[in-house]
Design a protein around this motif. Structure first.
Motif, short mmCIF file in Angstrom:
data_model
loop_
_atom_site.label_atom_id
_atom_site.label_comp_id
_atom_site.label_asym_id
_atom_site.label_seq_id
_atom_site.Cartn_x
_atom_site.Cartn_y
_atom_site.Cartn_z
N TRP A 180 0.60 -1.46 -0.35
CA TRP A 180 -0.60 0.01 -0.11
C TRP A 180 0.77 1.16 -0.46
CZ3 TRP A 180 -0.11 3.74 3.88
CH2 TRP A 180 -0.87 4.65 3.73
N ALA A 181 1.70 0.97 0.71
CA ALA A 181 2.68 1.98 0.90
C ALA A 181 4.01 2.74 -0.43
CB ALA A 181 3.95 2.18 2.30
N ARG A 182 3.96 2.23 -1.32
CA ARG A 182 4.67 1.78 -2.54
C ARG A 182 3.48 2.86 -3.77
NH1 ARG A 182 7.38 -3.05 -0.81
NH2 ARG A 182 5.65 -4.62 -1.56
N ARG A 183 2.59 1.54 -3.20
CA ARG A 183 1.29 2.16 -4.62
C ARG A 183 1.10 3.78 -3.68
NH1 ARG A 183 -0.99 -2.14 -2.80
NH2 ARG A 183 -2.69 -1.18 -1.86
N LEU A 184 1.00 4.52 -2.76
CA LEU A 184 0.74 5.23 -2.06
C LEU A 184 1.71 6.73 -2.85
CD1 LEU A 184 -0.46 7.76 -0.56
CD2 LEU A 184 0.46 6.92 1.13
N GLU A 185 3.12 5.67 -2.36
CA GLU A 185 4.13 6.56 -3.01
C GLU A 185 4.38 6.51 -4.45
OE1 GLU A 185 9.41 7.24 -3.21
OE2 GLU A 185 8.51 5.46 -2.57
N GLU A 186 4.08 5.92 -5.30
CA GLU A 186 3.84 6.13 -6.90
C GLU A 186 2.75 7.20 -6.97
OE1 GLU A 186 2.81 2.11 -7.99
OE2 GLU A 186 5.31 1.68 -7.58
N ARG A 187 1.95 6.97 -6.68
CA ARG A 187 -0.07 7.76 -6.94
C ARG A 187 0.31 9.50 -6.94
NH1 ARG A 187 -3.03 6.94 -2.96
NH2 ARG A 187 -3.82 8.59 -1.74
N LEU A 188 1.59 10.03 -5.98
CA LEU A 188 2.37 10.85 -4.84
C LEU A 188 3.77 11.41 -6.21
CD1 LEU A 188 2.34 10.33 -1.37
CD2 LEU A 188 0.44 11.44 -2.05
N LEU A 189 4.25 10.84 -6.30
CA LEU A 189 4.55 10.95 -7.33
C LEU A 189 4.36 11.43 -8.75
CD1 LEU A 189 7.93 8.78 -6.90
CD2 LEU A 189 7.63 11.29 -5.99
N SER A 190 3.84 10.63 -8.80
CA SER A 190 2.82 10.97 -10.42
C SER A 190 1.63 12.15 -10.56
CB SER A 190 1.74 9.84 -10.70
OG SER A 190 0.78 9.25 -10.25
N GLU A 191 1.25 12.34 -9.69
CA GLU A 191 0.36 13.72 -8.96
C GLU A 191 1.50 14.88 -9.24
OE1 GLU A 191 -2.02 13.25 -5.33
OE2 GLU A 191 -2.86 11.52 -6.45
N ALA A 192 2.41 14.57 -8.57
CA ALA A 192 3.75 15.60 -8.64
C ALA A 192 4.02 15.74 -10.10
CB ALA A 192 4.46 15.30 -7.50
N ALA A 193 4.54 15.08 -11.07
CA ALA A 193 5.49 15.03 -12.06
C ALA A 193 4.14 16.08 -12.87
CB ALA A 193 5.20 13.90 -12.51
#
Length: 101
Positions: free
Chosen positions: A88-101
């Motif tokens: 879940w934490a890996r997916r959260l970080e990936e989602r946050l990184l894609s939102e920031a891009a």
């Protein structure tokens, strides 16, 4: 300081508010990234992943073939729960990184 979005891992063991409280208690001066919500959430996700994986590995290493079933079954369930938290934490970080891009 409290996150604007209540965040916790699927197991409920890792709450962002608890992590924030620990960060604030253990740091005389908070890192610059802490004041940016997106950066704070990414650091929280990294912390959940690291803590959950570490706990799961340590607990799994204690299980042996002769571990009594009444101990082994709940321990294995907790290892699986911690693995879900890490994912879940890996997916959260990936989602946050894609939102920031």
């Amino acid at each position: 300081m409290t996150a604007t979005r209540a965040e916790r891992s699927p197991s409920g063991l890792f709450r962002m508010s608890a992590w924030e409280g620990e960060m604030e208690r253990s740091n005389a001066q908070l890192p610059r990234w802490y004041w940016n919500e997106a950066d704070r959430r990414r650091q929280y996700a990294r912390w959940v992943e690291a803590e959950a994986e570490s706990m799961a590995m340590r607990l799994a290493a204690l299980l042996r073939p002769d571990t009594p079933a009444e101990t082994a079954a709940p321990a294995r369930a907790l290892v699986e729960s911690l693995a879900r938290d890490a994912e879940w934490a890996r997916r959260l970080e990936e989602r946050l990184l894609s939102e920031a891009a």
